[in-house]
Design a protein around this motif. Structure first.
Motif, mmCIF file in Angstrom:
data_model
loop_
_atom_site.group_PDB
_atom_site.id
_atom_site.type_symbol
_atom_site.label_atom_id
_atom_site.label_comp_id
_atom_site.label_asym_id
_atom_site.label_seq_id
_atom_site.Cartn_x
_atom_site.Cartn_y
_atom_site.Cartn_z
ATOM 1 N N TYR A 20 16.136 40.472 76.560
ATOM 2 C CA TYR A 20 14.827 40.033 76.066
ATOM 3 C C TYR A 20 13.669 40.937 76.518
ATOM 4 O O TYR A 20 12.511 40.555 76.362
ATOM 5 N N THR A 23 11.674 41.648 73.291
ATOM 6 C CA THR A 23 11.322 40.522 72.426
ATOM 7 C C THR A 23 10.600 39.403 73.167
ATOM 8 O O THR A 23 9.871 38.616 72.542
ATOM 9 N N CYS A 24 10.779 39.322 74.487
ATOM 10 C CA CYS A 24 10.108 38.256 75.252
ATOM 11 C C CYS A 24 9.934 38.703 76.707
ATOM 12 O O CYS A 24 10.579 38.171 77.619
ATOM 13 N N CYS A 104 6.884 33.638 72.521
ATOM 14 C CA CYS A 104 7.908 34.347 71.728
ATOM 15 C C CYS A 104 8.752 33.314 70.991
ATOM 16 O O CYS A 104 9.862 32.995 71.427
ATOM 17 N N THR A 107 13.081 32.733 69.908
ATOM 18 C CA THR A 107 13.652 33.960 70.466
ATOM 19 C C THR A 107 14.650 33.695 71.593
ATOM 20 O O THR A 107 15.749 34.253 71.600
#
Length: 315
Positions: A20, A23-24, A104, A107
């Motif tokens: 992640y 993405t996060c 996010c 996700t």
């Protein structure tokens, strides 16, 4: 790169501790803060989060099924006898999920949240840190029967408990090491009361239990049904991650039958003695076994889903 940062799976599956990062990126901070806040409010929560993670993974794998509420289509794990009125901390996972959906959305899986929360609970209690391989996806169903059948019972034999571990790809060392998670938390009296008053139907206490421990436990857990939900510490430092659990076993002061059984078998007794003498060795091996546990039955790729709410499957 350490061996547990990128863990290979059968059939090409793979988890990655950096899953992640792009993405996060706020994920580690959000989990850490929420677990810290929960422990500040309730010191028992460390043991609760660790136990919830184990109960998730040992039942059909680490896919967040323990978090699912019952529906018209299935009776889930939350209300199975091993979990009902016992598992706690669901609100901590829900709070983390709410924060993550803000930063996010859709996700991070609930299964990964629970795995990370268990690690943070251990770390914040003074235990070891380890890199958590990530990328699990959430299951879409849960089974009360599976929870009943697969969760080890504190009154089961070591042989049966070991069989439940090995069926998940774990081994006898993992049984001893992960049992050491009982260095944190409390147990309800009904889980061990027969050791105090009527062991194996004898009408007498368990003769192997240290006499001073027996007297203390009988005062905490009198032989009355109303006392069944009373709590007793699993070891004498119930809020601190250490190796006292193993020292207690060496001196016949373990609380649960399933714990004390570890010193009655020569194969497991040798490991108990080693961990009793070396908190560093226990911490090191616990971290490794937690990575193994977190790899049990994971869903990756296009399998499962990323739940928007941890208690329910996406519509």
């Amino acid at each position: 790169m350490l061996w547990f940062e990128r863990y290979p799976f059968p059939y090409g599956q793979q988890l990655d501790s950096n899953f992640y990062d792009r993405t996060c990126p706020h994920l580690p901070m959000i989990v850490k803060y929420n677990v810290w806040a929960a422990l500040k409010n309730d010191t028992r929560m460390a043991a609760s989060l660790l136990r919830m993670h184990f109960h998730d993974c040992i039942v059909d794998g680490c896919e967040g099924s323990v978090l699912l509420d019952d529906t018209q289509d299935f009776r889930g794990e939350k209300n199975a006898p091993p979990n009902r009125n016992s598992l706690r901390g669901f609100e901590v996972i829900d709070n983390i999920k709410t924060d993550l959906e803000r930063f996010c959305p859709s996700t991070v899986s609930c299964a990964d949240i629970l795995t990370l929360a268990a690690r943070e609970a251990v770390v914040l209690s003074g235990g070891p840190n380890w890199n958590v391989p990530l990328g699990r996806r959430d299951g879409t169903t849960a089974s009360e029967k599976a929870a009943i059948d697969q969760i080890p019972s504190p009154i089961e034999s070591l042989q049966k408990i070991t069989a439940k571990f090995t069926s998940k790809g774990l081994d006898i060392k993992d049984v001893v090491v992960l049992s050491g998670g009982h260095t944190l938390g409390y147990a309800q009296c009904f889980t061990f009361k027969r050791r105090l008053f009527n062991f194996d139907g004898s009408g007498n206490p368990d003769p192997t239990l240290d006499s001073s421990v027996l007297t203390n436990l009988q005062s905490m857990c009198p032989n009355k049904d109303a006392a069944n939900s009373n709590l007793a510490p699993l070891d004498s430092s119930a809020y601190r991650f250490d190796n006292v659990y193993y020292t207690n076993l060496v001196y016949n002061a373990g609380l649960l039958e399933s714990d004390q059984a570890l010193v009655k078998d020569p194969n497991t007794a040798a490991m108990v003695n080693s961990y009793s003498g070396s908190p560093f060795l226990f911490s090191q091996d616990f971290a490794a076994s937690m990575v193994k546990l977190g790899n049990v039955g994971v869903l990756t790729g296009q399998k499962g889903q990323i739940r928007k709410r941890c208690g329910s499957v996406n519509s």
